[in-house]
Design an enzyme around this catalytic site. Structure first.
Site, mmCIF file in Angstrom:
data_model
loop_
_atom_site.group_PDB
_atom_site.id
_atom_site.type_symbol
_atom_site.label_atom_id
_atom_site.label_comp_id
_atom_site.label_asym_id
_atom_site.label_seq_id
_atom_site.Cartn_x
_atom_site.Cartn_y
_atom_site.Cartn_z
ATOM 1 N N ASP A 10 0.825 -1.091 0.232
ATOM 2 C CA ASP A 10 0.057 -0.143 -0.179
ATOM 3 C C ASP A 10 1.003 1.122 0.000
ATOM 4 O O ASP A 10 1.577 1.689 0.982
ATOM 5 C CB ASP A 10 -0.954 0.007 1.118
ATOM 6 N N GLU A 71 -0.973 -1.268 -5.055
ATOM 7 C CA GLU A 71 -2.345 -0.467 -5.089
ATOM 8 C C GLU A 71 -2.078 0.455 -6.454
ATOM 9 O O GLU A 71 -1.101 1.076 -6.587
ATOM 10 C CB GLU A 71 -2.520 0.114 -3.967
ATOM 11 N N ASP A 145 -2.712 1.040 6.879
ATOM 12 C CA ASP A 145 -1.751 0.744 5.929
ATOM 13 C C ASP A 145 -1.364 -0.565 5.784
ATOM 14 O O ASP A 145 -1.132 -1.277 4.652
ATOM 15 C CB ASP A 145 -0.453 1.684 5.951
#
Length: 167
Positions: A10, A71, A145
């Protein structure tokens, strides 16, 4: 995909979450390592990007990762600066993967949420609960996160190899 390691990331310029998972047998998934890579906001951009690159490279060297799930860039039109900064972070993460010879799959945040929870607009708390259940963790992963990175690694497992990815 039995035994293969998947690294979920992430990305962020201040805090980047990461998680390495391994498929043990059948559908059993094992969390090998998870954490965050941080940079100091007051440092120059190039220093922060170098720290992020070094941190990701260190994780890649510590584990024999077979696939990275990253991501996809997501931004609101009201905040173009955020998208640019995120693009820098994603760039050095992709560079680290390329240098290590690791293939990268990219997932939109709504796709990750849909795959992990069944709801493409799931809140962070729902992602955390779903990841806890799917990885058989004793507690909800913190910070968010890290939970997001775990969700990305699970998506890499579920969608990263073949026919499901096209759906």
């Amino acid at each position: 995909m039995d035994g293969k390691l998947i690294l979920g990331i992430d990305p962020g310029l201040n805090t980047t979450g990461y998680a390495v998972i391994r498929r043990l047998d059948g559908a059993t998934m094992h969390l090998c390592e998870a954490g965050v890579i941080r940079s100091r906001q007051r440092d120059p951009m190039e220093t922060r990007l170098a720290e992020l690159h070094a941190g990701v490279s260190e994780v890649l060297q510590a584990h024999r990762v077979d696939l990275m799930a990253l991501e996809q860039l997501f931004s609101h039109y009201e905040r173009p600066r955020t998208a640019i900064l995120m693009g820098h972070a994603r760039g050095v993460i992709c560079l680290a993967a390329s240098q290590a010879g690791i293939p990268v799959t990219h997932f939109e945040p709504t796709r990750v949420k849909k795959v992990i929870t069944g709801n493409g607009r799931a809140p962070k708390s729902q992602i955390q609960q779903a990841v806890k259940l799917q990885l058989n963790l004793t507690a909800v992963p913190e910070p968010a996160d890290v939970a997001d990175a775990m969700a990305l690694s699970l998506c890499g497992h579920y969608l990263g190899s073949g026919s499901l990815a096209e759906r």
